[in-house]
Every structure is written in C-alpha cells, then in structure tokens.
Design a protein around this motif. Structure first.
Motif, PDB file in Angstrom:
ATOM      1  N   VAL A   1       0.837  -1.201   0.000  1.00 58.05           N
ATOM      2  CA  VAL A   1       0.000   0.000   0.000  1.00 58.05           C
ATOM      3  C   VAL A   1       0.870   1.248   0.000  1.00 58.05           C
ATOM      4  CG1 VAL A   1      -1.894  -1.158   1.195  1.00 58.05           C
ATOM      5  CG2 VAL A   1      -0.169   0.069   2.522  1.00 58.05           C
ATOM      6  N   GLY A   2       0.271   2.345  -0.423  1.00 60.03           N
ATOM      7  CA  GLY A   2       0.971   3.621  -0.440  1.00 60.03           C
ATOM      8  C   GLY A   2       0.275   4.567  -1.386  1.00 60.03           C
ATOM      9  N   PRO A   3       0.530   5.865  -1.239  1.00 59.37           N
ATOM     10  CA  PRO A   3      -0.119   6.851  -2.105  1.00 59.37           C
ATOM     11  C   PRO A   3       0.339   6.735  -3.553  1.00 59.37           C
ATOM     12  CG  PRO A   3       1.571   7.885  -0.749  1.00 59.37           C
ATOM     13  CD  PRO A   3       1.422   6.486  -0.250  1.00 59.37           C
ATOM     14  N   SER A   4      -0.423   7.340  -4.443  1.00 53.37           N
ATOM     15  CA  SER A   4      -0.061   7.355  -5.860  1.00 53.37           C
ATOM     16  C   SER A   4       1.312   7.983  -6.032  1.00 53.37           C
ATOM     17  CB  SER A   4      -1.115   8.151  -6.640  1.00 53.37           C
ATOM     18  OG  SER A   4      -0.782   8.212  -8.003  1.00 53.37           O
ATOM     19  N   GLY A   5       2.140   7.355  -6.859  1.00 56.08           N
ATOM     20  CA  GLY A   5       3.479   7.878  -7.114  1.00 56.08           C
ATOM     21  C   GLY A   5       4.501   7.533  -6.055  1.00 56.08           C
ATOM     22  N   SER A   6       4.134   6.657  -5.124  1.00 59.83           N
ATOM     23  CA  SER A   6       5.043   6.343  -4.016  1.00 59.83           C
ATOM     24  C   SER A   6       6.133   5.347  -4.385  1.00 59.83           C
ATOM     25  CB  SER A   6       4.254   5.805  -2.821  1.00 59.83           C
ATOM     26  OG  SER A   6       3.570   4.610  -3.170  1.00 59.83           O
TER      27      SER A   6
ATOM     28  N   ALA B   1      -5.037  -9.087   3.877  1.00 58.65           N
ATOM     29  CA  ALA B   1      -3.846  -9.810   3.441  1.00 58.65           C
ATOM     30  C   ALA B   1      -3.127 -10.450   4.626  1.00 58.65           C
ATOM     31  CB  ALA B   1      -2.904  -8.860   2.709  1.00 58.65           C
ATOM     32  N   ASP B   2      -2.251 -11.411   4.305  1.00 58.14           N
ATOM     33  CA  ASP B   2      -1.472 -12.096   5.339  1.00 58.14           C
ATOM     34  C   ASP B   2      -0.280 -11.252   5.796  1.00 58.14           C
ATOM     35  OD1 ASP B   2      -3.002 -14.607   5.021  1.00 58.14           O
ATOM     36  OD2 ASP B   2      -2.004 -14.676   3.067  1.00 58.14           O
ATOM     37  N   HIS B   3       0.272 -10.483   4.858  1.00 63.37           N
ATOM     38  CA  HIS B   3       1.477  -9.695   5.124  1.00 63.37           C
ATOM     39  C   HIS B   3       1.273  -8.311   4.501  1.00 63.37           C
ATOM     40  CE1 HIS B   3       3.072 -13.711   5.910  1.00 63.37           C
ATOM     41  NE2 HIS B   3       2.695 -14.045   4.678  1.00 63.37           N
ATOM     42  N   HIS B   4       1.980  -7.312   5.033  1.00 59.94           N
ATOM     43  CA  HIS B   4       1.741  -5.942   4.590  1.00 59.94           C
ATOM     44  C   HIS B   4       3.052  -5.178   4.436  1.00 59.94           C
ATOM     45  CE1 HIS B   4      -1.783  -7.388   6.820  1.00 59.94           C
ATOM     46  NE2 HIS B   4      -2.478  -6.719   5.927  1.00 59.94           N
ATOM     47  N   LEU B   5       3.161  -4.460   3.322  1.00 57.85           N
ATOM     48  CA  LEU B   5       4.269  -3.541   3.093  1.00 57.85           C
ATOM     49  C   LEU B   5       3.695  -2.168   2.793  1.00 57.85           C
ATOM     50  CD1 LEU B   5       6.632  -5.650   0.777  1.00 57.85           C
ATOM     51  CD2 LEU B   5       6.911  -5.228   3.231  1.00 57.85           C
ATOM     52  N   GLN B   6       4.381  -1.149   3.237  1.00 57.35           N
ATOM     53  CA  GLN B   6       3.975   0.226   2.937  1.00 57.35           C
ATOM     54  C   GLN B   6       5.083   0.903   2.158  1.00 57.35           C
ATOM     55  OE1 GLN B   6       1.818   2.788   5.853  1.00 57.35           O
ATOM     56  NE2 GLN B   6       3.684   4.010   5.784  1.00 57.35           N
ATOM     57  N   VAL B   7       4.700   1.655   1.120  1.00 66.32           N
ATOM     58  CA  VAL B   7       5.680   2.382   0.312  1.00 66.32           C
ATOM     59  C   VAL B   7       5.364   3.869   0.400  1.00 66.32           C
ATOM     60  CG1 VAL B   7       6.803   2.573  -1.934  1.00 66.32           C
ATOM     61  CG2 VAL B   7       5.713   0.419  -1.278  1.00 66.32           C
ATOM     62  N   ARG B   8       6.385   4.638   0.723  1.00 65.22           N
ATOM     63  CA  ARG B   8       6.233   6.084   0.765  1.00 65.22           C
ATOM     64  C   ARG B   8       7.534   6.728   0.284  1.00 65.22           C
ATOM     65  NH1 ARG B   8       2.589   9.516   2.887  1.00 65.22           N
ATOM     66  NH2 ARG B   8       1.473   7.790   3.875  1.00 65.22           N
ATOM     67  N   ASP B   9       7.413   7.537  -0.755  1.00 66.12           N
ATOM     68  CA  ASP B   9       8.589   8.202  -1.336  1.00 66.12           C
ATOM     69  C   ASP B   9       9.681   7.216  -1.675  1.00 66.12           C
ATOM     70  OD1 ASP B   9       7.331  10.686  -1.066  1.00 66.12           O
ATOM     71  OD2 ASP B   9       8.096  10.945   0.963  1.00 66.12           O
ATOM     72  N   GLY B  10       9.271   6.060  -2.180  1.00 62.93           N
ATOM     73  CA  GLY B  10      10.231   5.058  -2.624  1.00 62.93           C
ATOM     74  C   GLY B  10      10.803   4.174  -1.532  1.00 62.93           C
ATOM     75  N   VAL B  11      10.438   4.425  -0.286  1.00 57.36           N
ATOM     76  CA  VAL B  11      10.950   3.646   0.831  1.00 57.36           C
ATOM     77  C   VAL B  11       9.900   2.604   1.230  1.00 57.36           C
ATOM     78  CG1 VAL B  11      11.762   3.699   3.213  1.00 57.36           C
ATOM     79  CG2 VAL B  11      12.339   5.567   1.651  1.00 57.36           C
ATOM     80  N   VAL B  12      10.299   1.334   1.246  1.00 60.35           N
ATOM     81  CA  VAL B  12       9.411   0.231   1.583  1.00 60.35           C
ATOM     82  C   VAL B  12       9.656  -0.193   3.020  1.00 60.35           C
ATOM     83  CG1 VAL B  12       8.665  -2.104   0.970  1.00 60.35           C
ATOM     84  CG2 VAL B  12       9.457  -0.549  -0.826  1.00 60.35           C
ATOM     85  N   SER B  13       8.586  -0.332   3.771  1.00 66.44           N
ATOM     86  CA  SER B  13       8.709  -0.795   5.151  1.00 66.44           C
ATOM     87  C   SER B  13       7.620  -1.820   5.452  1.00 66.44           C
ATOM     88  CB  SER B  13       8.594   0.378   6.131  1.00 66.44           C
ATOM     89  OG  SER B  13       7.389   1.082   5.947  1.00 66.44           O
TER      90      SER B  13
END
Length: 228
Positions: free
Chosen positions: A43-48, A213-225
């Motif tokens: 997940v993350g905003p558009s353009g992330s 979902a079973d697992h979750h990643l977040q993307v913001r400004d190109g950084v994945v956490s």
C-alpha cells in the motif's frame, strides 16, 4: 510423497533511480526483503513507488542496484528473452484493466499463455474450461471481452493468470475499477491462490482490502517498510 517447496521470491538491495531533468529521482530506495508464501499487500499513495517495485519483481524493469531472485534463479542475470520465458513458467499477472486480448473469447484468453507454453490443444482447452469454472464463468467461455462486465473480465484475467499454475502472482490494483462486492469476489480468488501456497503480491490503494492480506508492506517516497 511430499510436494516440492515453492521457490522463494527475494530481493537484495534492490533500488531504482530515474534521471529527471538535471537530477535524479529515487523511485525505489534499496530494499532487501523475502516475500513469503501467502498474500502480501503493498500500500501507499499514488506515485510512491508501488508500481516500480512490481515492475522490478516481474523483471519488466532493470534495477539500478541489487537483484531479484526466484528460487535459485536471479532475474537480473537473464537476457530479456530468458526473463520472458521464465515469467511464462513461473509468474501470473493481474492488472487493473484486465488486459484481455479483445479479439479472443474468454476461453481463448485463458488458453493463450498455455498455447505460448506449447501445451497440446485438447489439454489446454480442458484446463482453460476448468479455470473458467473455478471463477464461476464457464457459461461465458464463448464471449468476447467487450461482452463481459468489468468484474467478469477481471475474473477471466485471474483464470488466465492461474493457467500455467504459477508459483508467483503479481497483481496491480486488480479491484481498482470494480464495485465493492465484485472486488471482494476477485480478492477471494486471490486469497484462495495464496492459501494454496503461492506467493501473491497485491498492489492496492484500498486499505480495507489490504487489511485482509497475510502480510503488509507500505511504500512512501520510494521507501518500503513492513507493517506486520
């Protein structure tokens, strides 16, 4: 007999930088991560950087640094032709706009990757019919994409993605153009695929869907956490 373990999707120091004017844009910061079997929501905003990550995982784009590996195969060491062949054998894709071939029927669309893989006609037709039945569309087998609703077309796309029995499913906003009920049906089919041991990576802006979902990643400004 014990089934052979499915190959692991792993990235090591994976990054992507694009030139922009006089400078550079870091679309994806260096990422090291193993995608476990099951459904991972990104997940993350558009353009992330979500789609950049998906394109790198698929080998559609070339990383600036790092590697993508599936089992013992490092995608970044393969030629373009070898990557295409590897994707055909190991990957399935579901896109927001389904990307069905407009002049092919639902059945023929599902058969298409099996034809590319050289499967005999009768065998691939039987498999395609079984997959359409799996997504509840056996009675729509002879219809063209233009004769299907958006939800039906997306379910055909899932059947096509599963045609080659891939270990990996990459999905880019597959419910983005669907109403909530149809989106839930599509998500349910992806969850079923994940429960069978596949690695499913789902790009979504919908946090309610991501929560399932079973697992979750977040993307913001190109950084994945990770947010598990």
């Amino acid at each position: 007999m014990t089934a052979a373990p499915l190959p692991t999707l792993h990235v090591e120091q994976l990054s992507r930088i694009y030139p922009s004017g006089d400078g550079q844009v870091q679309a994806l910061a260096p990422l090291t991560h193993t995608f476990p079997p099951g459904l991972t929501a990104v997940v993350g905003p558009s353009g992330s950087g979500k789609s950049t990550l998906l394109n790198l995982l698929a080998g559609f784009d070339t990383p600036t640094t790092g590697t993508v590996s599936v089992g013992g195969t490092v995608l970044t060491t393969l030629t373009e032709t070898q990557r295409a062949d590897f994707r055909l054998k190991h990957y399935g894709f579901v896109f927001q706009n389904h990307n069905l071939v407009s002049i092919l029927t639902a059945l023929e669309n599902v058969e298409f990757p099996l034809m590319l893989a050289g499967m005999p006609v009768r065998e691939r037709t039987d498999r395609a019919r079984a997959l359409l039945a799996l997504v509840g569309l056996e009675k729509r087998a002879g219809h063209l994409p233009s004769q299907l609703s958006g939800g039906e077309a997306q379910r055909v796309a899932i059947a096509r993605a599963l045609a080659g029995n891939p270990e990996l499913l990459l999905c880019d906003e597959p419910t983005g153009n669907l109403d909530s009920r149809t989106g839930e049906l599509v998500l349910g089919q992806l969850q079923d695929a994940a429960r069978q041991g596949r690695t499913v990576v789902l790009i979504t802006h919908d946090r309610e869907i991501a929560a399932l979902a079973d697992h979750h990643l977040q993307v913001r400004d190109g950084v994945v956490s990770a947010v598990d």
